[in-house]
Design a protein around this motif. Structure first.
Motif, PDB file in Angstrom:
ATOM      1  N   ALA A 265       0.805  -1.222   0.000  1.00 57.72           N
ATOM      2  CA  ALA A 265       0.000   0.000   0.000  1.00 57.72           C
ATOM      3  C   ALA A 265       0.837   1.271   0.000  1.00 57.72           C
ATOM      4  CB  ALA A 265      -0.949  -0.007   1.196  1.00 57.72           C
ATOM      5  N   ASP A 266       1.838   1.329   0.859  1.00 59.12           N
ATOM      6  CA  ASP A 266       2.612   2.571   1.013  1.00 59.12           C
ATOM      7  C   ASP A 266       4.098   2.413   0.732  1.00 59.12           C
ATOM      8  OD1 ASP A 266       3.377   1.087   3.198  1.00 59.12           O
ATOM      9  OD2 ASP A 266       2.502   2.426   4.698  1.00 59.12           O
ATOM     10  N   GLY A 267       4.529   1.190   0.348  1.00 64.99           N
ATOM     11  CA  GLY A 267       5.934   0.969   0.049  1.00 64.99           C
ATOM     12  C   GLY A 267       6.843   0.933   1.264  1.00 64.99           C
ATOM     13  N   GLU A 268       6.253   0.900   2.481  1.00 67.34           N
ATOM     14  CA  GLU A 268       7.071   0.886   3.695  1.00 67.34           C
ATOM     15  C   GLU A 268       7.950  -0.362   3.732  1.00 67.34           C
ATOM     16  OE1 GLU A 268       6.545   1.382   8.549  1.00 67.34           O
ATOM     17  OE2 GLU A 268       4.833   0.733   7.328  1.00 67.34           O
ATOM     18  N   VAL A 269       9.209  -0.173   4.107  1.00 65.64           N
ATOM     19  CA  VAL A 269      10.173  -1.271   4.215  1.00 65.64           C
ATOM     20  C   VAL A 269      10.501  -1.483   5.687  1.00 65.64           C
ATOM     21  CG1 VAL A 269      12.470  -2.090   3.568  1.00 65.64           C
ATOM     22  CG2 VAL A 269      11.110  -0.742   1.933  1.00 65.64           C
ATOM     23  N   LEU A 270      10.397  -2.725   6.131  1.00 62.02           N
ATOM     24  CA  LEU A 270      10.535  -3.036   7.553  1.00 62.02           C
ATOM     25  C   LEU A 270      11.465  -4.213   7.762  1.00 62.02           C
ATOM     26  CD1 LEU A 270       6.730  -2.969   8.455  1.00 62.02           C
ATOM     27  CD2 LEU A 270       8.378  -1.158   8.973  1.00 62.02           C
TER      28      LEU A 270
END
Length: 324
Positions: A265-270
């Motif tokens: 959805a937001d391209g967040e990388v974790l």
């Protein structure tokens, strides 16, 4: 407790109750006469017992939710019988999990193929079997209620690759059979659908709710899975040791419990499971060089994924397209 699938006697109280519900469901779909068992040819429950047969019951916690059986047709062929999931358990891939368990058990028993029949008033059953690798064959048993006769080869197929992740102590972790799609400069690409069974150890099969491809890199201590939409996790990378090929039909890695993901959805990388990594460092006795290497790999992957450096940019799209 989650889902568990156990071998039971087909004539115990739980199994009899499930079979009664199965027969009632068949009678509603195929009201040939006024008899309660319309549409279901009689069979001897002894055929569903070991050593030639098997009877499985699925439990959600302590509640029985489904069943499936098989009986011997000949030395090489088993027949699927009485696959049933209670209404409250439907829509959760329980029938697929039962079929995967039954097929694995058939392989252990030495069967080379599975056969089954079903009627035209069970479209969900036909869809289950066709998407599970069964193909239409001719009428092999003369069942007057059947309109579809299907068969599945239980042996390895051309291009099959068994993907295996183990824990540091050698225990079996996640594993599945995928299809070899090809190679590029990054490594070997394998593909699977949302109907491909994945297992964690000996637990019942689960199903990733999207087409997905896995990259086994030529260089690097990781394995990457790319999921098609609508899966909310676009990319999931397991930090591991360097994957080892056993011929061309199996690849094995050791999962070190650190994971790099990118959300769709937001391209967040974790970076996930750092607590599990710390716990298992102690529990499994990871050597210092393994700990240092895993942390270094995780940092390198985080940077590469954030920057969308290939193969973490668009490289997977062409391989996902091959699965359409």
């Amino acid at each position: 407790m989650g889902l568990r699938i156990v071998v039971q006697d087909p004539d115990d109280a739980v199994s009899r109750e499930l079979i009664e519900e199965y027969l009632a469901d068949i009678a509603v779909r195929y009201p040939v006469s006024n008899t309660r068992t319309s549409g279901a040819p009689p069979m001897d429950v002894a055929e569903l017992r070991a050593p030639s047969g098997a009877w499985l019951v699925a439990y959600d916690g302590d509640e029985p939710v489904g069943c499936a059986g098989m009986r011997r047709l000949d030395d090489h062929t088993a027949e699927v019988k009485r696959v049933f999931v209670r209404p409250a358990g439907r829509g959760r891939n329980l029938a697929r999990a039962l079929m995967a368990e039954l097929e694995d058990l058939a392989r252990v028993r030495g069967y080379r193929r599975m056969r089954l029949d079903t009627g035209d008033r069970q479209p969900e059953a036909v869809r289950l079997y066709l998407t599970g690798g069964y193909r239409e064959v001719g009428d092999y048993n003369g069942n007057p209620y059947a309109r579809h006769w299907l068969e599945k080869d239980l042996g390895p197929q051309p291009g099959d690759v068994r993907v295996v992740a183990r824990k540091f102590d050698g225990r079996l972790h996640w594993h599945a059979v995928m299809r070899r799609l090809g190679e590029d400069r990054h490594g070997v690409w394998l593909g699977a659908t949302r109907h491909t069974p994945w297992r964690r150890g000996t637990e019942p099969a689960v199903f990733i709710p999207a087409t997905h491809v896995v990259l086994i890199p030529y260089e690097g201590e990781w394995v990457a899975a790319f999921n098609a939409a609508p899966h909310r996790t676009e990319l999931y990378i397991d930090v591991s040791d360097r994957p080892v090929w056993h011929g061309t039909a199996e690849v094995v890695s050791v999962d070190l419990d650190l994971d790099v993901v990118r959300r769709r959805a937001d391209g967040e990388v974790l970076l996930l499971d750092e607590d599990e990594f710390a716990e298992h460092t102690v529990a499994y006795g990871y050597p210092d060089e393994v700990v240092a290497g895993a942390l270094r790999t995780a940092e390198e992957l985080l940077a590469a994924v954030r920057d969308k450096r290939e193969p973490f940019g668009d490289a997977a799209q062409a391989w996902l397209a091959k699965m359409d």
